[in-house]
Design an enzyme around this catalytic site. Structure first.
Site, PDB file in Angstrom:
ATOM      1  CE  LYS A  80       0.130  34.065  52.813  1.00 33.90           C
ATOM      2  NZ  LYS A  80       0.787  35.054  51.905  1.00 33.90           N
ATOM      3  CG  LEU A 136      -4.048  25.011  61.050  1.00 30.38           C
ATOM      4  CD1 LEU A 136      -4.337  24.190  62.297  1.00 30.38           C
ATOM      5  CD2 LEU A 136      -2.559  25.001  60.744  1.00 30.38           C
ATOM      6  CE  LYS A 169     -12.039  16.822  44.163  1.00 27.98           C
ATOM      7  NZ  LYS A 169     -11.335  17.997  43.599  1.00 27.98           N
ATOM      8  CD  GLU A 194     -12.427  18.081  40.314  1.00 23.71           C
ATOM      9  OE1 GLU A 194     -11.874  16.969  40.406  1.00 23.71           O
ATOM     10  OE2 GLU A 194     -12.298  18.985  41.170  1.00 23.71           O
ATOM     11  CG  HIS A 242     -18.606 -11.217  42.518  1.00 24.51           C
ATOM     12  ND1 HIS A 242     -18.632 -10.531  41.328  1.00 24.51           N
ATOM     13  CD2 HIS A 242     -19.786 -11.885  42.618  1.00 24.51           C
ATOM     14  CE1 HIS A 242     -19.782 -10.786  40.721  1.00 24.51           C
ATOM     15  NE2 HIS A 242     -20.502 -11.599  41.482  1.00 24.51           N
TER      16      HIS A 242
END
Length: 448
Positions: free
Chosen positions: A33, A36, A49, A184, A435
């Site tokens: 509704k 998306l 974020k 946050e 590394h």
């Protein structure tokens, strides 16, 4: 219109389930509704974020002298940050729509509700159109919980949704709740110079997350001027003031803006669940290990089942549900669900905490190293500290992993696999990590 599968809700769980089902030959319709992507894309994970990344870049620019740089003009332009957020949301939403359409999923932008069952099909009404489906997945998510605090309804306040749509910064912000979402926002606003105060009923922030890491994160914010009122119960709210009780004494906490972030509740109202016999438990839809509800061939994934309110959990639950629809035996396992706090610095955790193991009376060992043993971490975090610790049982099986430090969300992945697969510390120590990477701190912890 008849379908093999109808999905109500197009958040991470619903869209992943739709894609998985359609890719395996099912005829799928998904109802949404709103937009998306659901809350995660539009009002939660992604916009939060996006703002935090801009704030982190600002913090790094201001600290440039530590790295031999001088950027005195560094400042954040809120309108441009918000515009970038909107652009990202549109791009990701368009990608979801395109992927669903390419797989043949029918997208219906209407509010849907169940109206009953006829034979082997469930009836769904969406707008003016009726639909039928042999199977149904409920993926309606959750909404912010606003507690019945005296006076709260009479003053303007933010939930996470409103906090993500601001056009000006307040001088001060009071945050009700020291959970992941609240912290946050503390990270974002404090970095931009807003005076932030956290009010939390529990004796620590971040609820069930590792106590040592939570305490260290709190200390890092206190060094930046953040204030924390723990074990404090809000009793009333007036214009510009939070009235609270701590240790039997009343305190008044002033604010310009108020953010209510005390948790979320499953969205079950108006779905018509009573028409098909779907049972609720503590306000959420009750499910089994295959995500099936008390009604045959009806499933519930994501926040609506109340088990683990995280986008990545919902996505996995959607796959489990579709597998069961297709006749498979996949079952949901919550042993290795990662929890991330995208603050500055980050916290990343998976599996058991020390507090959980102690409460259960289980013997365990701690393998703890400072993040500064990683050359890459030292390079990228001048004067920064962090912690990486692995928890194992007496046989060396990895029970949990907990990291504090920038980049923790990315370096945790091997530990998630270790917890999920029941690997031993010796197995993790044999893995050749590249590394220099921060991720190799896990190997160093495994060797301790």
């Amino acid at each position: 219109m008849k379908f093999d599968l109808a999905i109500i809700g197009a958040g991470p769980g619903g869209t992943d389930a739709a894609e998985h089902a359609a890719a395996r030959g099912l005829k799928v319709v998904i109802f949404e509704k709103n937009k998306l992507g659901g809350v995660c894309l539009n009002e939660g994970c992604i916009p939060t974020k996006t703002l935090l990344h801009s704030a982190h870049l600002l913090a790094e620019a201001r600290e440039g002298r530590k790295y031999g740089l001088s950027i005195p003009e560094a400042e954040l332009e809120l309108s441009k940050v918000m515009a970038r957020k909107g652009k990202i949301l549109k791009k990701l939403s368009a990608g979801i729509r395109m992927n669903l359409q390419n797989l043949g999923v029918e997208i219906v932008t209407e509010e849907a509700h169940l109206t009953g069952r006829s034979g082997d099909a469930y009836q769904i009404q969406a707008g003016e159109a009726p639909y039928e489906a042999a199977h149904v997945i409920l993926a309606t998510g959750s909404r912010a919980f606003v507690p019945p605090i005296p006076g709260l309804s009479e003053v303007p306040y933010w939930t996470a949704k409103e906090a993500l749509e601001i056009d000006t910064l307040p001088s001060s912000l009071a945050v009700l709740g020291g959970g992941v979402i609240g912290m946050e926002f503390v990270s974002f606003f404090s970095t931009l110079g807003v005076e932030v105060t956290v009010i939390e009923m529990l004796p620590k922030i971040l609820g069930p997350m590792d106590e040592e890491l939570s305490t260290e994160l709190q200390k890092s914010f206190e060094k930046k001027g953040g204030k924390f009122h723990l074990e404090t119960k809000v009793t009333a709210v007036r214009e510009g003031v939070v009235v609270a009780e701590h240790a039997g004494e009343m305190v008044e906490i002033p604010f310009e803006k108020l953010l209510v972030s005390v948790g979320r509740r499953a969205v079950t109202e108006g779905l018509g669940l009573e028409t098909i016999g779907v049972e609720l438990e503590r306000g959420a839809v009750r499910v089994d290990a295959h995500m099936q509800t008390s009604a045959p061939r009806v499933y519930a994934i994501g926040d609506v089942n109340g088990v683990s309110m995280l986008a990545h959990t919902a996505a996995r639950e959607g796959v489990v549900a579709v597998d069961h629809i297709l006749g498979g035996g996949d079952a949901m396992c919550y042993r290795a669900i990662p929890g991330i706090v995208y603050t500055h610095p980050e916290i990343a955790s998976v599996g058991c905490t020390e507090q959980e193991l102690q409460a259960e009376g289980r013997a365990y060992e701690v393998h703890r190293v400072p993040m500064t043993l990683s050359g890459r971490f030292v390079i990228e975090n001048e004067q920064g500290n962090g912690i990486c610790k692995l928890l194992t049982d007496e046989q060396g099986v990895v029970l949990g992993a907990h990291c504090l430090g920038n980049g923790s969300s990315e370096i945790l992945v091997p530990a998630i696999m270790a917890v999920q697969c029941g690997l031993k510390l010796s197995d993790l120590a044999k893995v050749v990590f590249p590394h220099p990477t921060v991720c190799e701190i896990l190997r160093l912890a495994a060797l301790h």
